[in-house]
Structure formats: C-alpha cells, structure tokens
Design an enzyme around this catalytic site. Structure first.
Site, PDB file in Angstrom:
ATOM      1  N   ASP A  67     -26.150  34.837-109.456  1.00  0.00           N
ATOM      2  CA  ASP A  67     -27.198  34.288-109.447  1.00  0.00           C
ATOM      3  C   ASP A  67     -26.363  32.818-109.029  1.00  0.00           C
ATOM      4  O   ASP A  67     -25.136  32.360-109.569  1.00  0.00           O
ATOM      5  CB  ASP A  67     -27.534  34.018-110.708  1.00  0.00           C
ATOM      6  CG  ASP A  67     -29.150  34.639-110.495  1.00  0.00           C
ATOM      7  OD1 ASP A  67     -29.397  35.284-109.652  1.00  0.00           O
ATOM      8  OD2 ASP A  67     -29.544  35.099-111.677  1.00  0.00           O
TER       9      ASP A  67
ATOM     10  N   ASP B 139     -28.551  33.826-113.799  1.00  0.00           N
ATOM     11  CA  ASP B 139     -28.109  33.083-115.005  1.00  0.00           C
ATOM     12  C   ASP B 139     -29.522  32.488-115.863  1.00  0.00           C
ATOM     13  O   ASP B 139     -29.110  31.255-116.210  1.00  0.00           O
ATOM     14  CB  ASP B 139     -29.246  31.868-113.760  1.00  0.00           C
ATOM     15  CG  ASP B 139     -30.612  32.087-113.237  1.00  0.00           C
ATOM     16  OD1 ASP B 139     -31.283  32.898-113.648  1.00  0.00           O
ATOM     17  OD2 ASP B 139     -31.332  30.989-112.522  1.00  0.00           O
ATOM     18  N   SER B 140     -29.745  34.029-116.523  1.00  0.00           N
ATOM     19  CA  SER B 140     -30.486  34.233-117.632  1.00  0.00           C
ATOM     20  C   SER B 140     -29.226  33.756-118.893  1.00  0.00           C
ATOM     21  O   SER B 140     -29.567  33.491-119.958  1.00  0.00           O
ATOM     22  CB  SER B 140     -30.979  35.465-117.781  1.00  0.00           C
ATOM     23  OG  SER B 140     -30.060  37.063-117.362  1.00  0.00           O
TER      24      SER B 140
ATOM     25  N   LYS C 136     -27.239  36.182-105.508  1.00  0.00           N
ATOM     26  CA  LYS C 136     -28.463  36.122-105.746  1.00  0.00           C
ATOM     27  C   LYS C 136     -29.573  35.148-105.383  1.00  0.00           C
ATOM     28  O   LYS C 136     -29.138  34.262-105.977  1.00  0.00           O
ATOM     29  CB  LYS C 136     -29.025  37.490-106.857  1.00  0.00           C
ATOM     30  CG  LYS C 136     -31.043  37.022-106.641  1.00  0.00           C
ATOM     31  CD  LYS C 136     -30.971  38.906-107.638  1.00  0.00           C
ATOM     32  CE  LYS C 136     -30.740  37.896-109.764  1.00  0.00           C
ATOM     33  NZ  LYS C 136     -31.747  37.064-109.608  1.00  0.00           N
TER      34      LYS C 136
ATOM     35  N   GLU D 202     -39.649  41.098-109.439  1.00  0.00           N
ATOM     36  CA  GLU D 202     -39.864  40.810-110.539  1.00  0.00           C
ATOM     37  C   GLU D 202     -41.326  40.091-111.056  1.00  0.00           C
ATOM     38  O   GLU D 202     -42.018  40.012-110.558  1.00  0.00           O
ATOM     39  CB  GLU D 202     -38.886  39.826-111.380  1.00  0.00           C
ATOM     40  CG  GLU D 202     -38.769  39.002-112.688  1.00  0.00           C
ATOM     41  CD  GLU D 202     -37.970  38.394-112.973  1.00  0.00           C
ATOM     42  OE1 GLU D 202     -36.574  37.905-112.357  1.00  0.00           O
ATOM     43  OE2 GLU D 202     -38.213  37.824-114.477  1.00  0.00           O
TER      44      GLU D 202
ATOM     45  N   GLU E  41     -32.608  33.295-105.379  1.00  0.00           N
ATOM     46  CA  GLU E  41     -34.417  33.011-105.905  1.00  0.00           C
ATOM     47  C   GLU E  41     -35.241  32.871-105.041  1.00  0.00           C
ATOM     48  O   GLU E  41     -34.955  31.928-104.310  1.00  0.00           O
ATOM     49  CB  GLU E  41     -34.730  32.484-107.222  1.00  0.00           C
ATOM     50  CG  GLU E  41     -34.171  33.233-108.602  1.00  0.00           C
ATOM     51  CD  GLU E  41     -34.882  32.912-109.692  1.00  0.00           C
ATOM     52  OE1 GLU E  41     -35.706  31.686-109.638  1.00  0.00           O
ATOM     53  OE2 GLU E  41     -33.909  33.823-110.844  1.00  0.00           O
TER      54      GLU E  41
HETATM   55  O1  KIV Z   1     -30.842  36.356-114.269  1.00  0.00           O
HETATM   56  C1  KIV Z   1     -31.895  37.348-114.770  1.00  0.00           C
HETATM   57  O2  KIV Z   1     -31.357  38.282-115.754  1.00  0.00           O
HETATM   58  C2  KIV Z   1     -32.221  37.821-114.298  1.00  0.00           C
HETATM   59  C3  KIV Z   1     -32.026  39.163-113.477  1.00  0.00           C
HETATM   60  C4  KIV Z   1     -33.990  38.960-114.746  1.00  0.00           C
HETATM   61  C5  KIV Z   1     -33.213  40.774-112.422  1.00  0.00           C
HETATM   62  O3  KIV Z   1     -32.375  37.329-112.528  1.00  0.00           O
END
Ligand code: KIV
Length: 279
Positions: free
Chosen positions: A83, A44-45, A111, A178, A113
């Site tokens: 994510d 989600d980055s 993924k 993280e 969180e």
């Molecule tokens: O979204 C992302 O880039 C992440 C990584 C930092 C693991 O979740």
C-alpha cells in the site's frame, strides 16, 4: 515460481479466483507463501492492526518499508503488493518517489487508494514501470468518508463505475473493490478487463482479499465481510495462561528443556564459589 502481474491478469479469464491476504511480518509471509496465497498485501492497515495507531492516515512510508522488507524476506512465490500510505501520496511527484522506494524495497507492485484525484498518480507511477493496483469503494484514507457500504444510490454507484474505468484507463493492472454491494461489484467485474478483487463486495469478483487477523480470529470483532477460519486469539490466550501457570507452579521448564553440563565443570565452579566465600 513467482507470480507476476500478467499471471494475475490472466486469471480473470482462466481462473481460479485470485487469493489475497494482508501480510505484515516475516513469519506470516513464510506461512502464506507455503500455503500458495497469490498476493500478499502489505496493507496500510498495518497502522491500526499492528502499530496501534488510531487510523491509517498516521502510517508513514518508513513504516511501510520496514514491514514490506520483512514480508519480502519471507516470500518466494506470492506477488508482494504494498500500500501507498496516505502521507506518501500528496502529489503525483510525491507518489512516484515513494512508489520507487517501495519497489526498491522489493514490492512487486503498489496499491493506490483511488478517489478522483488519484487517477493522475496511477498513470504517473505506471508510466515508470511500477505495477499499480487501484482501490475503490470504501477507501479508509479518504478524509471524511464514513465507514460503510459505498454505491447504494445512483449518484455514488455511477461515480464508482466511472472511477473504476478511469483506473483501468490509467493503467492499473488490478482493482480492489471494498464494501460495495454484490450486484454492483458483479457489474464492474463484467465491465472491466482487469481483475477485480473484493472485500465485502460479494461472490462475483475475480478474487477475494481479507485481513489475515480477521480470518484467523485474532481480531475479536465480527465483521459481516469476514469469515473466521480459526479462533487464534483464544488459542493464543490459552497458551499464554498455561505458560504463566506452569512457570509459577514449577512445571516449566522440565528436564526436557535444559542443557546438560559435564561433572568436572560444575565441580570446578562450585569449588570457586566455595573458595570465594571463605577467603
Ligand atoms: O490495508 C488493507 O488492509 C487493505 C485491504 C482492506 C484491502 O487495503
């Protein structure tokens, strides 16, 4: 051959260490797949790194599906992990519905969180057959959590240990750690039976994950947890500046960049232009 969640699980014992990189688009997915990276993470980055949002809480499930599909099209071998964005995980029902959308769009796993409230969400998604990777430590989706290393005091370190065990019990097949001190990440890695993949969590995790823009040197900022393997921003800017200069000075395009045309075609066109001017 496509990498499976079981193959990733087996790497905890057999090695080599798992490699994971963020991947947000088709050309990157093709290159990472060619390089045999184990896991491509549509993180989600993407919200802050690609879409220009202020923070990841603005990312929608539609944003994730759009980028996920481009990564899936470029991937033959890597495991594609996607994510679950903050907005898609309000309740367990919500989380499951959105995880199914990601699986239908081609994600091999999702993924989530994982602060305390996520444990039920993990087990709900896993029970429907969708592989889940948990994510603990610094979790950018957690409202009010300050950016920084997590687990430096007894209370938070104990909380993270319990959380990691709960994620494993809920059925997560892998866990991202993280920004956790190396000694803590090592202890968790030894305690858990699922692989740990670290970012800013030291040398003893079962694998590492990095943001592709950070290791390529596209991100100009220097992070302690990242290593720049190239200076792509500088190369990029040099190339664009050269293109601008060449275009303005008449050095681009050259004879090598043009299409030829038979004489009779240009003669015909010139005749037409001439007739039009004098009619
Ligand atoms: O979204 C992302 O880039 C992440 C990584 C930092 C693991 O979740």
């Amino acid at each position: 051959m496509k990498i499976t969640k079981d193959a990733l699980g087996a790497r905890k014992k057999s090695g080599p260490k798992i490699t994971m990189l963020t991947s947000y688009d088709y050309p990157t997915a093709c290159l990472l797949d060619e390089c045999n990276v184990d896991v491509q993470l549509v993180g989600d980055s993407v919200g802050t790194n690609i879409l220009g949002y202020d923070d990841v809480s603005q990312v929608t499930i539609q944003d994730m599906i759009h980028h996920l599909k481009s990564v899936v099209r470029g991937t033959k071998k890597s495991f594609v992990l996607c994510d679950m964005p903050f907005k898609a995980c309000r309740t367990s029902k919500d989380t499951l519905e959105n995880a199914k959308l990601l699986a239908d769009a081609g994600a091999d796993g999702v993924k989530i969180e994982s602060e305390k409230c996520a444990i039920e969400k993990i087990s709900t998604v896993v029970s429907e057959g969708i592989p889940v990777c948990a994510h603990i430590g610094y979790t950018p989706q957690t409202p009010g959590l300050k950016v920084g290393v997590q687990g430096k005091d007894i209370q938070r370190a104990t909380e993270l240990l319990q959380l990691s065990k709960q994620c494993e019990k809920a059925g997560a097949f892998m866990i991202v750690l993280e920004l956790i001190p190396e000694r803590l990440a090592k202890a968790f890695t030894e305690e858990l039976s699922i692989p740990t993949v670290g970012i800013g969590a030291g040398r003893y995790c079962d694998g590492q994950v990095q943001v592709i823009l950070d290791i390529l040197g596209i991100t100009e900022k220097d992070f302690r947890h990242a290593k720049k393997y190239a200076q792509v921003a500088a190369t990029y800017k040099d190339a664009v500046s050269s293109y601008i200069k060449d275009t303005q000075n008449g050095y681009f395009p050259t004879e090598n960049h043009i299409a030829s045309l038979p004489d009779d075609v240009i003669e015909h066109i010139q005749k037409l232009i001439h007739e039009k001017k004098h009619s």
